[in-house]
Scaffold this active site. Structure first.
Site, mmCIF file in Angstrom:
data_model
loop_
_atom_site.group_PDB
_atom_site.id
_atom_site.type_symbol
_atom_site.label_atom_id
_atom_site.label_comp_id
_atom_site.label_asym_id
_atom_site.label_seq_id
_atom_site.Cartn_x
_atom_site.Cartn_y
_atom_site.Cartn_z
ATOM 1 N N TYR A 81 0.851 -1.196 0.000
ATOM 2 C CA TYR A 81 0.000 0.000 0.000
ATOM 3 C C TYR A 81 0.881 1.238 0.000
ATOM 4 O O TYR A 81 1.839 1.320 0.789
ATOM 5 C CB TYR A 81 -0.895 0.027 1.253
ATOM 6 N N SER A 82 0.531 2.215 -0.844
ATOM 7 C CA SER A 82 1.270 3.482 -0.832
ATOM 8 C C SER A 82 1.050 4.158 0.518
ATOM 9 O O SER A 82 -0.080 4.215 1.014
ATOM 10 C CB SER A 82 0.733 4.427 -1.916
ATOM 11 N N CYS A 259 -0.502 7.445 -10.356
ATOM 12 C CA CYS A 259 -0.774 6.385 -9.385
ATOM 13 C C CYS A 259 -2.248 6.006 -9.406
ATOM 14 O O CYS A 259 -3.120 6.869 -9.299
ATOM 15 C CB CYS A 259 -0.371 6.850 -7.984
ATOM 16 N N GLU A 299 3.001 4.226 -11.071
ATOM 17 C CA GLU A 299 2.711 3.115 -10.167
ATOM 18 C C GLU A 299 1.234 2.776 -10.332
ATOM 19 O O GLU A 299 0.366 3.445 -9.761
ATOM 20 C CB GLU A 299 3.010 3.536 -8.718
ATOM 21 N N TYR A 301 -1.917 -0.421 -10.892
ATOM 22 C CA TYR A 301 -2.216 -1.811 -10.508
ATOM 23 C C TYR A 301 -3.492 -2.280 -11.186
ATOM 24 O O TYR A 301 -4.261 -1.482 -11.685
ATOM 25 C CB TYR A 301 -2.376 -1.921 -8.982
#
Ligand code: A2P
Length: 301
Positions: A81-82, A259, A299, A301
């Site tokens: 997790y960021s 992100c 980044e 996902y």
């Protein structure tokens, strides 16, 4: 090959916790970031890291390990997790680390009659003050801020992808002060109810709009509409504010951070190609150079 730009360094003596010897920390608070009409569960979790060697910088991620084993007997997998807080933590004393998490509870991709329940996100969203949380890391030095404070920053995120940007902006405006570059946040959410850190549940980011070098552009995909009636996504904001963005990036004195969902990337690429060609430049050549210099940071996902 162009040189990489210098970025923030990890603090001296910092250590990376491994899965074989993780960091045991304690939850201080776990508060909703969504408004009550939202179908989503979005939580801001503040974790006490006192008594540990956990130190991080903005843009890094933490691993969260859910205790227990899977059906096949193997230990649960680690989830990254960021980190949503700046290096000093929300308490300003280097004693906490914060996460921003969305509970994953959605129809299963293989069978829509079944619900998929994300193990780590549900674990985090259900944590209560005083509960233990097992962390690894921090990892991800590449997503750090540039050392040169006159650089312009373009931050593009959707959903919980805003976490590292809260971390950046808190560091820049609350911990450090003195950033002279321009900063733009492009932020995509479903509706105002999910506009994390910029609604009545929590307005941490909204406060930074008072700074002359900061501007936030928000796309509420299920609330705002494009002229043709279609959804507004974050990449459409890039297109609609192309003059502002081009001014900040055209000389290469910037760092871009993306992100969130993988799907964003194609739309951003399209918007950037159009922007560059309207200014007589070849976007793919520019992007490759920016990537090699560490100015194009993704980044997803
Ligand atoms: P939507 O779901 O309305 O299509 P989430 O809150 O689920 O994390 O989603 C964050 C936001 O990202 C939502 O507004 C979602 O829109 C939007 N989104 C979904 N797909 C894309 C995409 N390909 N590009 C940009 N934004 C997207």
């Amino acid at each position: 090959m162009p040189d990489k730009i210098p970025k923030h360094e990890l603090p001296p003596g910092s250590r990376t916790y491994k899965l074989s010897d993780p960091c045991q920390a304690t939850v201080i608070s776990n508060e909703p970031l969504h408004l009550k009409d939202s179908p989503d569960d979005l939580m801001h979790t503040v974790i006490d890291i006192r008594g540990t060697d956990y130190r991080y910088i903005e843009g890094q991620s933490a691993g969260v390990l859910v205790p227990g084993t899977r059906e096949d007997g193997k230990p649960n997998k680690l989830r990254l997790y960021s980190i949503a807080s700046a290096r000093r933590g929300d308490d300003g004393k280097f004693e906490t680390l914060s996460l921003c998490t969305k509970r994953v509870h959605e129809p299963h991709w293989d069978n829509a009659d079944e619900m998929f329940r994300g193990l780590a996100s549900n674990h985090i969203c259900d944590l209560k003050p005083g509960d233990r949380i097992i962390l690894t890391g921090p990892v991800g030095k590449h997503f750090a801020l540039p050392a040169d404070e006159s650089m312009n920053l373009i931050l593009m995120g959707v959903g919980t992808g805003v976490a590292p940007f809260r971390s950046f902006l808190k560091h820049i405006y609350e911990e450090h002060a003195g950033w002279s570059g321009q900063i733009r946040l492009f932020y995509g959410v479903k509706t105002q109810n999910e506009l994390m850190y910029m609604n009545e549940a929590n307005d941490d980011l909204e406060q930074f709009e008072a700074h002359a070098n900061f501007r936030a552009y928000v796309a509420r995909s299920r609330q705002d509409k494009q002229a043709d009636g279609s959804k507004v996504y974050v990449q459409h904001l890039l297109r609609d504010n192309a003059a502002d963005v081009w001014e900040l990036i055209k000389d290469g004195h910037f760092s871009m951070y993306i992100c969130g969902l993988k799907g964003m990337e194609a739309g951003i690429q399209e918007a950037m190609e159009t922007m560059a060609s309207e200014n007589g430049r070849d976007w793919n050549a520019m992007r490759d150079e920016f990537k090699a210099q560490g100015k194009w940071n993704v980044e997803v996902y």
